[in-house]
Design a protein around this motif. Sequence first.
Motif, PDB file in Angstrom:
ATOM      1  N   HIS A   1       0.857  -1.186   0.000  1.00 14.73           N
ATOM      2  CA  HIS A   1       0.000   0.000   0.000  1.00 14.73           C
ATOM      3  C   HIS A   1       0.892   1.235   0.000  1.00 14.73           C
ATOM      4  N   ASP A   2       0.275   2.365  -0.279  1.00 14.33           N
ATOM      5  CA  ASP A   2       1.020   3.626  -0.387  1.00 14.33           C
ATOM      6  C   ASP A   2       1.279   4.182   1.015  1.00 14.33           C
ATOM      7  N   LEU A   3       2.533   4.270   1.400  1.00 12.35           N
ATOM      8  CA  LEU A   3       2.867   4.775   2.739  1.00 12.35           C
ATOM      9  C   LEU A   3       2.825   6.295   2.821  1.00 12.35           C
ATOM     10  N   ASN A   4       2.998   6.959   1.686  1.00  9.37           N
ATOM     11  CA  ASN A   4       3.194   8.418   1.709  1.00  9.37           C
ATOM     12  C   ASN A   4       2.036   9.200   2.328  1.00  9.37           C
ATOM     13  N   PRO A   5       0.792   8.879   1.988  1.00  9.97           N
ATOM     14  CA  PRO A   5      -0.296   9.652   2.609  1.00  9.97           C
ATOM     15  C   PRO A   5      -0.325   9.495   4.135  1.00  9.97           C
ATOM     16  N   TYR A   6       0.073   8.327   4.617  1.00 11.11           N
ATOM     17  CA  TYR A   6       0.092   8.114   6.059  1.00 11.11           C
ATOM     18  C   TYR A   6       1.237   8.889   6.713  1.00 11.11           C
ATOM     19  N   LEU A   7       2.421   8.827   6.103  1.00 12.58           N
ATOM     20  CA  LEU A   7       3.562   9.555   6.674  1.00 12.58           C
ATOM     21  C   LEU A   7       3.230  11.033   6.842  1.00 12.58           C
ATOM     22  N   ASN A   8       2.484  11.569   5.893  1.00 10.42           N
ATOM     23  CA  ASN A   8       2.125  12.983   5.982  1.00 10.42           C
ATOM     24  C   ASN A   8       1.142  13.274   7.111  1.00 10.42           C
ATOM     25  N   CYS A   9       0.565  12.231   7.686  1.00 11.88           N
ATOM     26  CA  CYS A   9      -0.332  12.422   8.844  1.00 11.88           C
ATOM     27  C   CYS A   9       0.442  12.536  10.156  1.00 11.88           C
TER      28      CYS A   9
ATOM     29  N   LEU B   1       8.466   5.279  -1.729  1.00  9.78           N
ATOM     30  CA  LEU B   1       8.507   6.148  -0.561  1.00  9.78           C
ATOM     31  C   LEU B   1       9.060   7.523  -0.950  1.00  9.78           C
ATOM     32  N   GLN B   2       8.417   8.576  -0.456  1.00 13.88           N
ATOM     33  CA  GLN B   2       8.899   9.943  -0.665  1.00 13.88           C
ATOM     34  C   GLN B   2       9.719  10.348   0.554  1.00 13.88           C
ATOM     35  N   ILE B   3      11.023  10.424   0.378  1.00 11.55           N
ATOM     36  CA  ILE B   3      11.883  10.735   1.525  1.00 11.55           C
ATOM     37  C   ILE B   3      11.592  12.144   2.057  1.00 11.55           C
ATOM     38  N   GLY B   4      11.130  13.016   1.172  1.00 10.50           N
ATOM     39  CA  GLY B   4      10.792  14.373   1.614  1.00 10.50           C
ATOM     40  C   GLY B   4       9.799  14.390   2.765  1.00 10.50           C
ATOM     41  N   ALA B   5       8.878  13.421   2.783  1.00  7.57           N
ATOM     42  CA  ALA B   5       7.893  13.362   3.873  1.00  7.57           C
ATOM     43  C   ALA B   5       8.586  13.103   5.207  1.00  7.57           C
TER      44      ALA B   5
ATOM     45  N   VAL C   1      19.714   3.425  13.272  1.00 10.32           N
ATOM     46  CA  VAL C   1      18.970   4.530  12.654  1.00 10.32           C
ATOM     47  C   VAL C   1      19.701   5.014  11.401  1.00 10.32           C
ATOM     48  N   GLN C   2      19.012   5.002  10.276  1.00 11.53           N
ATOM     49  CA  GLN C   2      19.562   5.628   9.068  1.00 11.53           C
ATOM     50  C   GLN C   2      18.890   6.989   8.897  1.00 11.53           C
ATOM     51  N   ILE C   3      19.712   8.022   8.879  1.00 11.42           N
ATOM     52  CA  ILE C   3      19.204   9.399   8.829  1.00 11.42           C
ATOM     53  C   ILE C   3      19.399   9.956   7.430  1.00 11.42           C
ATOM     54  N   MET C   4      18.308  10.377   6.829  1.00 13.80           N
ATOM     55  CA  MET C   4      18.356  10.934   5.482  1.00 13.80           C
ATOM     56  C   MET C   4      18.367  12.465   5.573  1.00 13.80           C
ATOM     57  N   VAL C   5      19.405  13.070   5.032  1.00 10.15           N
ATOM     58  CA  VAL C   5      19.426  14.541   4.980  1.00 10.15           C
ATOM     59  C   VAL C   5      19.506  15.024   3.532  1.00 10.15           C
ATOM     60  N   GLY C   6      19.655  14.077   2.610  1.00  9.34           N
ATOM     61  CA  GLY C   6      19.805  14.482   1.221  1.00  9.34           C
ATOM     62  C   GLY C   6      18.611  14.133   0.359  1.00  9.34           C
ATOM     63  N   LEU C   7      18.556  12.892  -0.025  1.00  8.86           N
ATOM     64  CA  LEU C   7      17.608  12.405  -1.027  1.00  8.86           C
ATOM     65  C   LEU C   7      16.174  12.911  -0.838  1.00  8.86           C
ATOM     66  N   LEU C   8      15.725  13.709  -1.763  1.00 15.17           N
ATOM     67  CA  LEU C   8      14.348  14.193  -1.684  1.00 15.17           C
ATOM     68  C   LEU C   8      13.451  13.533  -2.722  1.00 15.17           C
ATOM     69  N   GLU C   9      14.040  12.785  -3.629  1.00 15.92           N
ATOM     70  CA  GLU C   9      13.249  12.109  -4.660  1.00 15.92           C
ATOM     71  C   GLU C   9      12.616  10.840  -4.097  1.00 15.92           C
ATOM     72  N   PRO C  10      11.641  10.296  -4.852  1.00 15.23           N
ATOM     73  CA  PRO C  10      11.079   8.998  -4.430  1.00 15.23           C
ATOM     74  C   PRO C  10      12.172   7.930  -4.408  1.00 15.23           C
ATOM     75  N   VAL C  11      12.040   6.978  -3.494  1.00 13.90           N
ATOM     76  CA  VAL C  11      13.061   5.948  -3.329  1.00 13.90           C
ATOM     77  C   VAL C  11      12.950   4.892  -4.425  1.00 13.90           C
ATOM     78  N   ASP C  12      14.034   4.694  -5.150  1.00 15.70           N
ATOM     79  CA  ASP C  12      14.072   3.683  -6.187  1.00 15.70           C
ATOM     80  C   ASP C  12      15.492   3.146  -6.270  1.00 15.70           C
ATOM     81  N   PRO C  13      15.749   1.827  -6.221  1.00 15.08           N
ATOM     82  CA  PRO C  13      14.751   0.756  -6.134  1.00 15.08           C
ATOM     83  C   PRO C  13      13.943   0.809  -4.831  1.00 15.08           C
ATOM     84  N   PRO C  14      12.816   0.090  -4.828  1.00 13.80           N
ATOM     85  CA  PRO C  14      11.891   0.202  -3.700  1.00 13.80           C
ATOM     86  C   PRO C  14      12.507  -0.194  -2.369  1.00 13.80           C
TER      87      PRO C  14
END
Lengths: 351, 351
Positions: free
Chosen positions: A250-258, A278-282, B264-277
């Motif tokens: 399922h799509d995690l992104n809408p939940y992360l934004n909650c 997954l959108q890391i920006g969230a 804990v993996q801390i993301m401070v860079g990648l803002l794009e969707p994660v690929d590969p999943p």
Amino acid sequence: MSAVKAYAAQSETSGVGPHTIERRALRPDDVAIEIDYCGVCHTDIHFAENDWGGTIYPVVPGHEIVGRVTAVGEQVSKYQVGDKVGVGCIVDSCRTCDPCQQGQEQYCDQGMVSTYNGIDRHDESVTYGGYSEAVVVHQDFVLRIPDKLDMATAAPILCAGITTYSPLRHFGVKPGDQVGVIGMGGLGHMGVKFAKAMGAEVTIFTRSESKVAEAKRQGADHVVISTDRAQMKAARNRFNYLLDTIPVQHDLNPYLNCLKVDGVQIMVGLLEPVDPPLQIGALVRKRRVLAGSLIGGIPETQEVLDFCAEHDIECDVEMLDIQNINEAYARMKKGDVKYRFVIDMQSLKNA
Amino acid sequence: MSAVKAYAAQSETSGVGPHTIERRALRPDDVAIEIDYCGVCHTDIHFAENDWGGTIYPVVPGHEIVGRVTAVGEQVSKYQVGDKVGVGCIVDSCRTCDPCQQGQEQYCDQGMVSTYNGIDRHDESVTYGGYSEAVVVHQDFVLRIPDKLDMATAAPILCAGITTYSPLRHFGVKPGDQVGVIGMGGLGHMGVKFAKAMGAEVTIFTRSESKVAEAKRQGADHVVISTDRAQMKAARNRFNYLLDTIPVQHDLNPYLNCLKVDGVQIMVGLLEPVDPPLQIGALVRKRRVLAGSLIGGIPETQEVLDFCAEHDIECDVEMLDIQNINEAYARMKKGDVKYRFVIDMQSLKNA
């Protein structure tokens, strides 16, 4: 060794049927348990049908075992004949690594020994689960069932219960927190009860308007229909915790934004790759956390049993005769169970 | 209002060139700063070229600003003319929401006001950044540069520094921890210095054998070549923290598997969707955490400046004349900078 009746899957497509298995002779620290009840976990189906590969046939599923002690090894100090006991997902581990030393045997560096389809550390025999008359387990991996608990409804606490209790405790749910529970199955409905008992305000996320009344009956303070964009938008940035129990993609992104700033989404279900991506920006924009959690260790499994006794929490179950296990599996695949099947193992005597 | 010289991008393709902008007249709580140095962040390129949409032209980039106070508003109590000060990524916020109250203005519920391309909360003017002679900022968003720090090398602490320091502090890096830093650019090399100063044993993950010597020079105790399967396998389950500074799409799964239980993996860079999943199983099996983090708040930005002074930490910089900014952008796009460009704003006087 002793021969006992059991229900096993013989191949990927055989279904689960009658079988005779050998239970090991008591080692000095072993407890022999006559099984009264065994909960049915979705994992049982995955192993019976070899969905994840690695199933060793015949496989006797079942890791939500409740029964009574019938014999103890000569060095057993913790249990006596007649004690009401349980066995969950773990029957052994290395006991020496850091996670084991911290009572988190589920994360054993050498791999925990699973209650079924595991390999015994001493004689390399395959472990058999709870769809059987009896089980023999080292005393350190046996739990005490509090007198106050009903034996049948206590069984699912040993997997569905601990799987949801453990992360809520570990990640620190406290009174006043906003907790969302995603998915309303065997795990989700236990998560709601625990979060409420921990003092949180609980919201159930469900796909269907038709489940709102049932969600309220389960104790939810609020319900969000996850397919309703306006409701999901209104839920943004509101939650300290989300407990995600959905076992399929399922799509995690809408939940992360909650999640609020520093909010934590805990995954206990989804084992497949995440899609859509997954959108890391969230995560970055609000320092949110996406975490996983696997069942729980032995000390905290005892803790959740005691917590259930203290807070009058029990799993909602449908009782089942072992002869109907394949129908139960078919219904579980459709999500048609409220909320956990429990096998009355008396039925095995007539099988 | 006063007209000042600045370097601005006028359109997506114009490059950054000379421009005249208006700086606001001092409000009672404002500090006027003559800019001596300004670090160049990759975000500057994204805004100059409108990579993320939303750029308001002309845009004056620059949010690693160091200079001296030239005037103060009538109610300013924190700074005096002549003080050495800095301005980072944030120049205002609502100040009333929970994150603001906790000094985490970067997570302001109403959105922080960015140092450039932001909208002023009072007069709705567009904010202009540090590629200019002067800046006017509310005293609460001005930082004090410790005397011990070199003004030029201090500039990147205000973004590259705080972005890596904040999550290492927040997630609790402590002496003896195993910390991996993924990526060895402006952010990564600061992350290494901070983790070392916090007492951790630090490993740099880099794609290329050719960077091993440089990684060691940066202070890494160990280096893992991320393209070498055997090295990545040997790194599994070893790290308490991974600081992932890679600003482009990459596979997170091999890194997640390098975390210990509760790592804990801390993301401070990648803002794009994660690929590969993303494989959620990697989180579940060891209760691992994937978290994001965004720059840092004002109190902790002061803290990191003081921390750098205390621990003799400075950013490795290449000094730059403003006239060469477009060449600098071209080199940054190729990863050809060790490790941060800093503009000597004296050069603007001759521009």
